[in-house]
Design a protein around this motif. Structure first.
Motif, PDB file in Angstrom:
ATOM      1  N   LYS A 151      33.410  36.449  35.027  1.00  0.00           N
ATOM      2  CA  LYS A 151      34.711  36.991  35.273  1.00  0.00           C
ATOM      3  C   LYS A 151      34.519  38.318  34.246  1.00  0.00           C
ATOM      4  CE  LYS A 151      39.617  35.942  35.764  1.00  0.00           C
ATOM      5  NZ  LYS A 151      39.659  35.698  37.006  1.00  0.00           N
ATOM      6  N   LEU A 152      34.909  39.656  35.042  1.00  0.00           N
ATOM      7  CA  LEU A 152      34.718  40.766  34.426  1.00  0.00           C
ATOM      8  C   LEU A 152      36.176  41.678  34.764  1.00  0.00           C
ATOM      9  CD1 LEU A 152      32.857  42.868  32.608  1.00  0.00           C
ATOM     10  CD2 LEU A 152      31.955  43.575  35.039  1.00  0.00           C
ATOM     11  N   HIS A 153      36.830  41.777  33.983  1.00  0.00           N
ATOM     12  CA  HIS A 153      38.041  42.835  34.015  1.00  0.00           C
ATOM     13  C   HIS A 153      38.942  42.223  35.251  1.00  0.00           C
ATOM     14  CE1 HIS A 153      37.012  45.925  31.231  1.00  0.00           C
ATOM     15  NE2 HIS A 153      35.879  45.934  31.699  1.00  0.00           N
ATOM     16  N   GLY A 154      38.991  40.824  35.300  1.00  0.00           N
ATOM     17  CA  GLY A 154      39.957  40.331  36.226  1.00  0.00           C
ATOM     18  C   GLY A 154      39.228  39.975  37.425  1.00  0.00           C
ATOM     19  N   TYR A 155      37.860  40.380  37.781  1.00  0.00           N
ATOM     20  CA  TYR A 155      37.116  40.164  38.961  1.00  0.00           C
ATOM     21  C   TYR A 155      36.098  39.044  38.840  1.00  0.00           C
ATOM     22  CZ  TYR A 155      38.816  44.771  40.432  1.00  0.00           C
ATOM     23  OH  TYR A 155      39.593  46.089  40.770  1.00  0.00           O
ATOM     24  N   GLU A 192      39.263  56.642  29.417  1.00  0.00           N
ATOM     25  CA  GLU A 192      39.513  55.326  28.545  1.00  0.00           C
ATOM     26  C   GLU A 192      38.559  55.253  27.440  1.00  0.00           C
ATOM     27  OE1 GLU A 192      40.517  51.687  30.661  1.00  0.00           O
ATOM     28  OE2 GLU A 192      42.146  52.780  31.715  1.00  0.00           O
TER      29      GLU A 192
END
Length: 146
Positions: A63-67, A87
């Motif tokens: 799971k990476l940044h909500g994906y 950012e």
């Protein structure tokens, strides 16, 4: 060189630090200079040699940044976008080599904001040779020419 030509104040800073002996800059003298290496790192941040790094494959469900990324998924890493991410970098589109002076950024990919040559097993095997040669070429060009 193009970024330094477009930013004469930055070129002056780099040229002010370059010293040579017997009419040229040697590899031994490079280790005493920080500005040429910082200018090259900044140019590589803005203009990655390979904008899309070699594809990788996820070895496990992640799971990476909500994906959700399932195992065996091919992942493409956009080094160009990472180098210009607002950012991650203050004033990301500006050529400011001083952001690399007196910092621990190196080409190994330990800091994932600066992965111009990839990281880990997929990193470029010619990093040392290529960067040293670029440092030496830039220093000699700026030593001899305005």
């Amino acid at each position: 060189m193009a970024e330094l030509v477009k930013n004469p104040k930055e070129m002056e800073k780099v040229q002010a630090e370059i010293v040579g002996e017997h009419g040229r800059v040697t590899e031994e003298l490079l280790s005493t200079m920080t500005q040429p290496q910082a200018a090259i790192k900044e140019a590589l941040r803005l203009h990655a040699p390979v904008p899309m790094l070699v594809p990788c494959e996820a070895v496990q469900d992640t799971k990476l940044h909500g994906y959700d990324i399932p195992a065996k998924t091919r992942v493409l890493i956009n080094a160009w976008a990472i180098g210009r991410d607002e950012e991650s970098w203050e004033d990301a589109d500006a050529f400011r080599p001083e952001r690399f002076v007196n910092t621990n950024f190196d080409y190994s990919g330990k800091d994932f904001r600066f992965i111009s040559f990839g990281a880990g097993r997929r990193g470029c095997p010619g990093i040392g040779f290529g960067t040293r040669l670029a440092d030496l070429a830039l220093a000699n060009l700026l030593y001899h020419f305005d």
